[in-house]
Design an enzyme around this catalytic site. Structure first.
Site, PDB file in Angstrom:
ATOM      1  N   ASP A 450       0.822  -1.209   0.000  1.00  0.00           N
ATOM      2  CA  ASP A 450       0.000   0.000   0.000  1.00  0.00           C
ATOM      3  C   ASP A 450       0.858   1.264   0.000  1.00  0.00           C
ATOM      4  O   ASP A 450       2.067   1.212   0.274  1.00  0.00           O
ATOM      5  CB  ASP A 450      -0.928  -0.016   1.217  1.00  0.00           C
ATOM      6  CG  ASP A 450      -2.289   0.602   0.935  1.00  0.00           C
ATOM      7  OD1 ASP A 450      -2.388   1.407  -0.010  1.00  0.00           O
ATOM      8  OD2 ASP A 450      -3.246   0.279   1.653  1.00  0.00           O
ATOM      9  N   ASP A 516     -10.435   1.928  -3.740  1.00  0.00           N
ATOM     10  CA  ASP A 516     -10.946   1.562  -2.419  1.00  0.00           C
ATOM     11  C   ASP A 516     -12.469   1.540  -2.396  1.00  0.00           C
ATOM     12  O   ASP A 516     -13.061   1.036  -1.438  1.00  0.00           O
ATOM     13  CB  ASP A 516     -10.450   2.550  -1.358  1.00  0.00           C
ATOM     14  CG  ASP A 516      -9.047   2.241  -0.871  1.00  0.00           C
ATOM     15  OD1 ASP A 516      -8.560   1.126  -1.139  1.00  0.00           O
ATOM     16  OD2 ASP A 516      -8.437   3.118  -0.238  1.00  0.00           O
TER      17      ASP A 516
END
Length: 715
Positions: A450, A516
């Site tokens: 990430d 997301d």
């Protein structure tokens, strides 16, 4: 200054994958691309001469005496009055270059063009490569042949456009809504898209597209350019008053970021250009090239469950075991433990950077959950965010010099994070040791990597000089080293969702997390626009819970599954408590994906250009056109009721196809209305009829969809 005849051919041509690139090397400065696009076939010397002559502009009143050409490296020395390919200087000298072709070397499918400027003391090599599928790749390598430093401010590749390119399209976005398309006319002037975020960013343009006025997925000549770079970048589309249309692509260099010492060189990132009669053909060239890479995933893409929206930071072993049990029961093949497993990480305000298993949460280490997961026959994956650090961490307290910052001040925080300097040898060594140690200790098959914030004031702490470029290159080295040490390791590029999607990062990773936001309505546009460059098997596409965590919308399982079904399929949902019926439905979707993922991850992506904005039709057609799966979605209530016909693109016009809904997974058709004839019994129609005449649209509630299956049959 006079020029002399050069020892190379005046004209050069590349033909491959349905694409032709033709260059005129007789122009002042460097060669000019006089054609890039549809295959012209091999041209003879006489025809090449006539084509080049026909492309030369006239001198006009008010203009310069020798009209400038848009060559592969435009320079002011040869009359170019727009942005040059190179901006730089040698202590304010040598800013006006006269790089002139000194040689051209041909390879089987490319050209290497050398140029030099003895006055500015610079040498250049421009590489052009044409792929098997007709994608044109370009990069420049600039060398300082002088005795003092040369500062590079900008170095860009140039892709010419046909005169029919009157409309441009790029993409913008934000967190939870990446890659939203926007269009405008290509008028005189520049349309510039820059990323200064240290990564492409959620608002980055994946491609700069330029084409005919109403180009769409299935029609209109269109060209597009992508820069394979994961740091700051600049894309522009420009039309000049002299009718030159072109796209430029290059790294965006911060002030003083790139100084070439004597004898050193700088190579730009590769820029890739594709074209098509419609966006689907343009995209297919990219997809086929990516699938031909030696490192491209060959094994079936494992159905994945990620724990983030299931449990967030609540890492309770028994809860996670129950989740893993249910995941295995519905057919999941990879279980990924997300954020919250390392020291001090109970929320997102602390612990980031301290990559040691938290003994307070995992007193026996990660072995209990990993053994449970692998014992169920699933792979285990683990979340990391190696490039970031919380100020409230042992790492930040011990090594503030590893944090990118300027003049003893921290950059503005984002998500309570600062950014590490991967180019610092100590920082790089620490991250490599920590991740490598965990990969060695545990059977971890997959890393979710990430990157949750943009970079601000990204400087080396000791010198104060800009560091984006060096940290990007260090990231590539770190990813490559981990893969070298752990063959078979897969890595996902996640960056606040889809904020780092580019072919530079995909050279070192195995998929991207597309967004997301898992809301299927939002994912329709996001996935369609990401798919312009990235094939489905490299795009994470998951089923979320009944209520979207990012929009609050509620959707049934079938609609979420049909939206995600083509991608690298997965689940982002706490399914441990779902009832037997919902579990069986979810298992049915997992089975359906597995049965068809060779098609989804090897076929051609197609999109119908339906005039009703409420209707979305997309599909995947096998390379031999023997079968296809389409999803028909009603995004919102249509003005017409029932909606009219729709067509199915990409089929073999001469083949006969059996057309049917995918039962029993289509639970949306009908809604109390009379039944459609073609949904009751399989129909047999030719590819030509399905493309030209089509089928009557089913009556659906808004935010519903159906799957349509086609199989070619013997005549």
């Amino acid at each position: 200054m006079t020029t002399t005849a050069q020892p190379f051919s005046p004209y050069h041509q590349l033909h491959r994958g349905g694409t032709s690139v033709i260059l005129d090397a007789t122009t002042a400065g460097m060669p000019t691309i006089i054609h890039w696009g549809p295959d012209t076939g091999e041209l003879g010397e006489s025809e090449l001469h006539d084509l080049a002559s026909a492309a030369r502009p006239q001198r006009v009143s008010g203009g310069i005496d020798q009209p400038a050409r848009l060559d592969v490296f435009p320079q002011e020395r040869f009359g170019w009055q727009h942005g040059p390919a190179l901006e730089g200087h040698r202590a304010s000298r040598s800013w006006a270059t006269a790089l002139t072709t000194s040689g051209i070397r041909s390879s089987e499918h490319g050209l290497s063009i050398s140029a030099d400027d003895p006055v500015a003391q610079l040498a250049l090599v421009t590489e052009l490569e044409l792929s098997a599928n007709g994608v044109l790749a370009q990069r420049h390598t600039l060398t300082n042949t002088g005795s003092d430093a040369y500062l590079v401010n900008r170095l860009s590749t140039v892709f010419p456009l046909p005169h029919t390119a009157t409309t441009i399209q790029d993409s913008t976005g934000r967190h939870l809504k990446e890659r939203s398309a926007q269009r405008r006319p290509l008028t005189v002037g520049s349309h510039v898209r820059e990323s200064r975020r240290g990564r492409p960013g959620a608002d980055a343009s994946l491609l700069m597209l330029a084409g005919e006025a109403r180009f769409a997925h299935r029609s209109g000549l269109v060209h597009g350019v992508h820069l394979a770079w994961s740091g700051n970048h600049r894309l522009s589309a420009e039309r000049t008053i002299t009718s030159d249309n072109f796209i430029t692509a290059g790294e965006l260099l911060l002030p003083g970021e790139l100084g070439l010492e004597p004898g050193t060189s700088y190579s730009t990132p590769w820029a890739f250009g594709s074209w098509g009669h419609g966006l689907d053909q343009l995209s297919a060239r990219f997809h086929r090239d990516l699938r031909a890479r030696p490192q491209h995933p060959r094994a079936p893409r494992p159905v994945t469950l990620n724990t983030w929206e299931a449990v967030y930071f609540d890492h309770d072993l028994q809860t996670l075991k129950e989740l893993a049990d249910k995941a295995a029961a519905v057919g999941v093949e990879r279980f990924v433990l997300d954020d919250g497993w390392f020291n001090g990480r109970r929320d997102d305000t602390a612990g980031l950077g301290d990559w040691y298993v938290d003994q307070a949460v995992w007193p026996q280490g990660l072995s209990p959950i990993i053994d449970h997961v692998t014992g169920l026959g699933m792979e285990f994956g683990l979340w990391f965010e190696p490039e970031m650090v919380n100020p409230d961490s042992d790492l930040a307290r011990s090594h503030p010099e590893w944090i990118l910052h300027t003049a003893d001040r921290w950059p503005v925080a984002a998500r309570q994070q600062q950014v590490l300097n991967l180019a610092h040898p100590g920082c790089y060594a620490y991250l490599l040791e920590r991740i490598d140690s965990l990969l060695t200790q545990y059977p971890i098959a997959y890393i979710k990597w990430d990157h949750n914030r943009d970079l601000l004031e990204a400087s080396h702490a000791d010198s104060g000089t800009a560091a984006v470029r060096e940290t990007t290159l260090a990231l590539y080295r770190l990813l490559a080293e981990l893969k070298s040490r752990h063959p078979g390791l897969e890595i996902e590029s996640c960056a606040s969702g889809g904020a780092r999607v580019d072919l530079g990062i995909l050279e070192h990773t195995d998929r991207i997390w597309t967004s997301d936001c898992i809301d299927p309505i939002e994912r329709l546009d996001n996935q369609k626009n990401t798919n312009l460059l990235v094939p489905y098997e490299l795009m994470g596409a998951h089923i979320g819970g009944p209520r979207s965590h990012s929009t609050g919308r509620r959707h049934d399982l079938g609609f979420m599954a049909r939206t995600a079904i083509f991608g690298h399929f997965g689940i982002e949902w706490n399914i441990s408590g779902i009832d037997e019926n919902l579990g069986a439905e979810l298992a049915g979707w997992v089975d359906f994906h597995k049965e068809n993922r060779d098609l989804f991850h090897g076929g051609d992506s197609v999109h119908a250009d339906h005039p009703d904005p409420a209707i979305d039709i997309r599909g995947v057609v096998a390379r031999d056109a023997s079968r296809a799966v389409y999803v028909f979605t009603l995004r919102e209530a249509s003005l017409t009721y029932p909606a009219g016909r729709f067509t199915l693109p990409g089929l073999d016009p001469a083949a006969k196809y059996r057309v049917r809904l995918s039962e029993p997974l289509n639970d949306s058709v009908g809604n109390g209305q009379s039944a459609l004839c073609w949904t009751q019994t399989p129909s047999v129609l030719s590819g030509a009829v399905l493309r030209l005449a089509g089928l009557q649209s089913p009556v659906l509630f808004p935010e519903q969809s159906v799957l349509i299956m086609l199989d070619a049959i013997d005549a």
